[in-house]
Design a protein around this motif. Structure first.
Motif, mmCIF file in Angstrom:
data_model
loop_
_atom_site.group_PDB
_atom_site.id
_atom_site.type_symbol
_atom_site.label_atom_id
_atom_site.label_comp_id
_atom_site.label_asym_id
_atom_site.label_seq_id
_atom_site.Cartn_x
_atom_site.Cartn_y
_atom_site.Cartn_z
ATOM 1 N N GLY A 47 42.728 70.746 -3.935
ATOM 2 C CA GLY A 47 41.427 70.635 -3.499
ATOM 3 C C GLY A 47 40.499 69.945 -4.789
ATOM 4 N N VAL A 48 41.317 71.649 -5.754
ATOM 5 C CA VAL A 48 40.817 71.719 -7.059
ATOM 6 C C VAL A 48 41.377 70.517 -7.872
ATOM 7 N N PHE B 249 39.721 69.874 3.215
ATOM 8 C CA PHE B 249 39.127 70.759 4.177
ATOM 9 C C PHE B 249 37.899 70.296 4.295
ATOM 10 N N CYS C 85 39.795 77.720 5.091
ATOM 11 C CA CYS C 85 40.248 76.916 4.307
ATOM 12 C C CYS C 85 42.033 77.959 3.662
HETATM 13 S S1 SF4 Z 1 38.362 74.171 0.290
HETATM 14 FE FE1 SF4 Z 1 40.533 75.477 -0.289
HETATM 15 S S2 SF4 Z 1 41.706 74.028 -1.477
HETATM 16 FE FE2 SF4 Z 1 39.389 72.512 -0.891
HETATM 17 S S3 SF4 Z 1 39.013 73.047 -2.588
HETATM 18 FE FE3 SF4 Z 1 38.376 74.564 -1.542
HETATM 19 S S4 SF4 Z 1 40.297 76.463 -1.869
HETATM 20 FE FE4 SF4 Z 1 40.679 74.710 -2.771
#
Ligand code: SF4
Length: 273
Positions: A14-15, A97, A185
């Motif tokens: 995601g980051v 997520f 997640c």
């Molecule tokens: S939900 Fe999980 S994959 Fe998405 S930014 Fe947060 S830690 Fe990262």
């Protein structure tokens, strides 16, 4: 010093996705890209992005031009509505997520469940999910008894599993129908499991990442339970030589918002202790 790293360390999916999107926007527009709050909870990365024209702002209502970025944790419903109404260019980097938490919460609400979000009520992700329920949800940070007919539960993505289970267990007593979505997640879960495993094999653990990062502080908490000699550091400057007395093997892990470069620098310094 012998240093062992966890397999999953550094930016999560995601980051990585969010950073790529904002850098592309900054390049295309020549700067003037505003994020509502820091795009990720890592002060060093946020400073680096500022140099590229990606500026965090606290108050979206002050933005008059440029591009507005919805950050990885999501923004509030009223902020999104405002941005859409202004016609400002918007880029949505909300992690899929996080959107999944929102989707399940909204569906539960539509189906008549009292929605419970297990997480930190001051975290932007939880505030965002709550706003999409028109603030008609209950946020629980610790085991609490609720008396209700139908309760639907979701978790903050970066929650630790044990806390989630404890809170859900407590809910069972007072609720007639309980529907649970484990929305922690996968990346968070894998990192925590790997770090716990490694902490049993080393003399000391270092958790690298922003002190304002939820997933880093949770990671520190779960690792510290298994390995009392655990330290949470943001950068190499936080290392203290006295921590390394009688230590031969150090485990290194990092949160989802910790840049690889910071981890590499810490690894290099620790090896030389
Ligand atoms: S939900 Fe999980 S994959 Fe998405 S930014 Fe947060 S830690 Fe990262």
């Amino acid at each position: 010093m012998n240093v062992v790293k966890t397999k999953n360390i550094g930016f999560c999916f995601g980051v990585k996705r969010a950073i790529k999107m904002v850098l592309k926007a900054a390049e295309e527009t020549g700067g003037k890209v505003f994020t509502i709050g820091p795009i990720i909870h890592n002060p060093q990365m946020v400073e680096l992005l500022k140099e590229k024209g990606v500026i965090p702002v606290d108050d979206v209502y002050q933005v008059r031009d440029g591009t507005v970025v919805f950050r990885t944790h999501g923004i509030k419903k009223e902020e999104e509505e405002y941005i859409r109404s202004t016609g400002l260019k918007a880029i949505d980097t909300t992690c899929p997520f996080v959107k999944r938490v929102r989707k399940h919460a909204k569906n539960l609400e539509k189906s008549g469940y009292q929605v419970v979000i297990v997480g930190d009520r001051n975290h932007p992700e939880v505030k965002s999910v709550l706003s999409y329920l028109n603030n008609d949800g209950i946020v629980l940070q610790e085991p609490t008894t609720l008396t209700a007919k139908k309760v639907g539960v979701v978790s903050q993505t970066t929650l630790d599993k044990d806390t989630f289970v404890e809170i859900v267990k407590e809910l069972i007593a007072g609720v007639e129908e309980l529907r649970i979505y484990n929305t922690i997640c996968e990346s968070t879960q894998i990192r925590q499991n790997e770090a716990i495993e490694l902490s049993g094999e080393v003399d000391m653990m270092l958790v690298v990442g922003g002190k304002n990062s939820s997933n880093c502080t949770k990671l520190y908490k779960v690792v510290h339970k298994v390995q009392p000699k655990t330290h949470h550091i943001e950068t190499v400057e936080d290392l203290r030589p006295e921590w390394f007395e009688n230590v031969a093997r150090v485990g290194l892990t990092g949160g989802a918002s910790t840049p690889d470069l910071i981890i590499d620098i810490v690894e290099g310094r620790v090896k030389n202790f």
